[in-house]
Design an enzyme around this catalytic site. Sequence first.
Site, PDB file in Angstrom:
ATOM      1  N   TYR A  81       0.964  -0.925  -0.114  1.00 37.02           N
ATOM      2  CA  TYR A  81      -0.266  -0.122   0.210  1.00 37.02           C
ATOM      3  C   TYR A  81       0.492   1.173  -0.288  1.00 37.02           C
ATOM      4  O   TYR A  81       1.529   1.253   0.360  1.00 37.02           O
ATOM      5  CB  TYR A  81      -0.846  -0.147   1.309  1.00 37.02           C
ATOM      6  CG  TYR A  81      -1.266   1.042   1.356  1.00 37.02           C
ATOM      7  CD1 TYR A  81      -2.667   1.482   0.068  1.00 37.02           C
ATOM      8  CD2 TYR A  81      -1.542   2.220   2.152  1.00 37.02           C
ATOM      9  CE1 TYR A  81      -3.501   2.777   0.266  1.00 37.02           C
ATOM     10  CE2 TYR A  81      -1.926   3.786   2.360  1.00 37.02           C
ATOM     11  CZ  TYR A  81      -3.219   3.738   1.629  1.00 37.02           C
ATOM     12  OH  TYR A  81      -3.400   4.988   1.148  1.00 37.02           O
ATOM     13  N   ASP A 116       0.328   4.229   8.397  1.00 38.52           N
ATOM     14  CA  ASP A 116      -1.202   3.945   7.539  1.00 38.52           C
ATOM     15  C   ASP A 116      -1.309   2.357   7.320  1.00 38.52           C
ATOM     16  O   ASP A 116      -0.102   1.762   6.545  1.00 38.52           O
ATOM     17  CB  ASP A 116      -1.461   4.661   6.659  1.00 38.52           C
ATOM     18  CG  ASP A 116      -2.685   4.609   5.776  1.00 38.52           C
ATOM     19  OD1 ASP A 116      -3.229   3.236   6.602  1.00 38.52           O
ATOM     20  OD2 ASP A 116      -2.918   5.235   5.270  1.00 38.52           O
ATOM     21  N   HIS A 120      -3.402   0.470   6.649  1.00 43.35           N
ATOM     22  CA  HIS A 120      -4.967   0.833   5.542  1.00 43.35           C
ATOM     23  C   HIS A 120      -5.827  -1.374   5.945  1.00 43.35           C
ATOM     24  O   HIS A 120      -5.660  -1.499   5.011  1.00 43.35           O
ATOM     25  CB  HIS A 120      -3.806   0.436   4.322  1.00 43.35           C
ATOM     26  CG  HIS A 120      -4.880   1.197   3.545  1.00 43.35           C
ATOM     27  ND1 HIS A 120      -5.193   0.332   2.083  1.00 43.35           N
ATOM     28  CD2 HIS A 120      -5.263   2.781   2.876  1.00 43.35           C
ATOM     29  CE1 HIS A 120      -5.834   1.353   1.694  1.00 43.35           C
ATOM     30  NE2 HIS A 120      -5.699   2.346   2.369  1.00 43.35           N
ATOM     31  N   GLU A 141      -2.818   4.336  12.077  1.00 47.23           N
ATOM     32  CA  GLU A 141      -4.349   4.800  10.832  1.00 47.23           C
ATOM     33  C   GLU A 141      -4.139   3.246  10.746  1.00 47.23           C
ATOM     34  O   GLU A 141      -3.842   2.493   9.898  1.00 47.23           O
ATOM     35  CB  GLU A 141      -3.949   5.812   9.551  1.00 47.23           C
ATOM     36  CG  GLU A 141      -4.546   6.237   9.080  1.00 47.23           C
ATOM     37  CD  GLU A 141      -4.655   6.512   7.619  1.00 47.23           C
ATOM     38  OE1 GLU A 141      -4.890   7.272   6.456  1.00 47.23           O
ATOM     39  OE2 GLU A 141      -3.418   8.271   7.625  1.00 47.23           O
ATOM     40  N   GLU A 182     -11.482   6.571   7.740  1.00 49.02           N
ATOM     41  CA  GLU A 182     -11.519   6.330   6.216  1.00 49.02           C
ATOM     42  C   GLU A 182     -12.675   5.501   5.738  1.00 49.02           C
ATOM     43  O   GLU A 182     -13.357   6.282   4.331  1.00 49.02           O
ATOM     44  CB  GLU A 182     -10.413   6.084   5.729  1.00 49.02           C
ATOM     45  CG  GLU A 182     -10.038   6.144   4.899  1.00 49.02           C
ATOM     46  CD  GLU A 182      -8.705   5.976   4.038  1.00 49.02           C
ATOM     47  OE1 GLU A 182      -8.374   5.940   2.632  1.00 49.02           O
ATOM     48  OE2 GLU A 182      -7.558   6.509   5.017  1.00 49.02           O
ATOM     49  N   ARG A 213     -10.656  10.046  11.004  1.00 47.31           N
ATOM     50  CA  ARG A 213     -10.587  10.212  10.068  1.00 47.31           C
ATOM     51  C   ARG A 213     -11.647   9.977   8.651  1.00 47.31           C
ATOM     52  O   ARG A 213     -11.371   9.536   7.577  1.00 47.31           O
ATOM     53  CB  ARG A 213      -9.769   8.353   9.682  1.00 47.31           C
ATOM     54  CG  ARG A 213      -8.673   9.290  10.045  1.00 47.31           C
ATOM     55  CD  ARG A 213      -7.305   9.462   9.581  1.00 47.31           C
ATOM     56  NE  ARG A 213      -7.596   9.120   8.111  1.00 47.31           N
ATOM     57  CZ  ARG A 213      -6.687   9.076   6.962  1.00 47.31           C
ATOM     58  NH1 ARG A 213      -6.953  11.441   7.240  1.00 47.31           N
ATOM     59  NH2 ARG A 213      -6.380   9.137   5.596  1.00 47.31           N
ATOM     60  N   HIS A 250      -9.891  12.488   6.158  1.00 46.01           N
ATOM     61  CA  HIS A 250      -9.648  12.202   4.691  1.00 46.01           C
ATOM     62  C   HIS A 250      -9.041  12.923   3.448  1.00 46.01           C
ATOM     63  O   HIS A 250     -10.023  13.517   3.097  1.00 46.01           O
ATOM     64  CB  HIS A 250     -10.587  10.617   4.553  1.00 46.01           C
ATOM     65  CG  HIS A 250      -9.501   9.806   3.623  1.00 46.01           C
ATOM     66  ND1 HIS A 250     -10.054   8.987   2.427  1.00 46.01           N
ATOM     67  CD2 HIS A 250      -8.345   9.360   3.590  1.00 46.01           C
ATOM     68  CE1 HIS A 250      -9.284   8.692   1.993  1.00 46.01           C
ATOM     69  NE2 HIS A 250      -8.279   8.300   2.485  1.00 46.01           N
ATOM     70  N   GLU A 273      -5.444  16.204   6.640  1.00 45.17           N
ATOM     71  CA  GLU A 273      -4.794  15.595   5.630  1.00 45.17           C
ATOM     72  C   GLU A 273      -4.989  16.398   4.235  1.00 45.17           C
ATOM     73  O   GLU A 273      -5.948  16.834   3.606  1.00 45.17           O
ATOM     74  CB  GLU A 273      -4.899  14.367   5.105  1.00 45.17           C
ATOM     75  CG  GLU A 273      -4.155  13.543   3.768  1.00 45.17           C
ATOM     76  CD  GLU A 273      -4.320  11.950   3.614  1.00 45.17           C
ATOM     77  OE1 GLU A 273      -3.594  11.796   3.169  1.00 45.17           O
ATOM     78  OE2 GLU A 273      -5.620  11.919   4.356  1.00 45.17           O
TER      79      GLU A 273
END
Length: 446
Positions: free
Chosen positions: A198, A253, A255, A279, A305, A326, A355, A382
């Site tokens: 990622y 992150d 992810h 994150e 997110e 987020r 995000h 961000e």
Amino acid sequence: MDRRTGYSNRRTVATNPVGCPTPTPRSNRMPDHSPLITGVDVVVTNPMQAPLGNFVLVRVTTDQDGLHGWGDATCSGSELAVVTMIEEHIAPALIGQPAGRIEHLWHTIYHLPYYRSGSVHLSAVSGIDMALWDIKGKQAGLPVCELLGGRVRDRMLTYRSVSGSTFDEVLERVHHLQQLDYQVIKVQVAVPELESGYAVPASDAQQAATEEAFARGVPPAETWEPEPYTQLIPRLFEFLRAELGNSVQLIHDVHERVTPSQGLRLACDLAPFNLFYLEDLLRPEHLDTFRLVRSQSPVPLAMGEVFCNPWEGQELWFEHLVDYARHDLAHVGGITAARKIAAVCEARGILTAWHGPGNISPVTHMANAHVSLSVPNFGIQEFDANWDERVEEVFSTVPVYADGHVTVPLSTGLGVDVDIDAARKHPYVRRMRPTVRRSDGTPWAY
């Protein structure tokens, strides 16, 4: 929708289809001086003709000459499904309705499909919601942040992301951003045993396979293994802290690419390295594990997110299992949803960190900014777009970076307009997200 132009074939939904409620006549309504919605247009554009670069833009027009609003309904990987959702299933319910009744209309179109929520539906809701707030601000002659209570701050702390194939490459890119006065930086690194990961450089073989898949119009295939990644990341942070000390705050992150037990171990292993936050440690399907993580690791956590309505994951806020919210305003329900999420989080000391990647349009980035400027529990915003001049040909305004912070020019509404003719010059590009599998063929999270 015409894929060649990126523009809806049904540019204005201006009739009252059979089965839709007839708008209440003005004479029977409380006078609210609200303009009536006369049309909903959808434009799909990809200014940079890039993978994950399609923007789904929504324009809501009214019966007041020249008064319209722009919203962003971008949902990367499902763009054309969102277009259909808006044109076929949401727009007909909006025609003739007062544009100023934002809360009323939000709940109307949220409940309209019955089988509600999900990324496609809520991205459509988000785009409509932003456009309605844009209209309300323009009608009032005020920036949207003033309608949300006014600015609490003048600028917003921000961050950028760096990645590399090696620890030294990551360090070099961190130094570059430090020279640009970034105070917070997200760091990612490639796993040597893997061809891809990622937000990290892919191998030459993976890049060639990806381009071949794009040419065929199919999703690229990637292979991922979480265990070597889980072992590598603490070593990256040990290296960076040895080189940088505490001269910069660092984010990472995950992810959602690990198992719950691996996520717990990773959060514990990263505890000595003073992260700004970790994150998306776990998938939405594994939220219960956040209780274990919170009880065993002091690392600040950020999540939200991929949440697709303001109620999803609410146990994280109610039990203070994370430290940063987020959410993506283009997917969670727009400004209306974000301000409620922020209010719930404020009561528990949880900060916002909306995000803000490059695969949502400047309209969402402007919406992010208006909410971030107006909430007391702001954490960080961000802004990691990497756009070029082609984006600025389509959008009149983008956020501005300076001295580790981001600002936006404040004018009426959201403060951004779209050049439709320029947008139509950069049509939809089919570049699908990859399918990710373990080495044994097991499907895995992106």
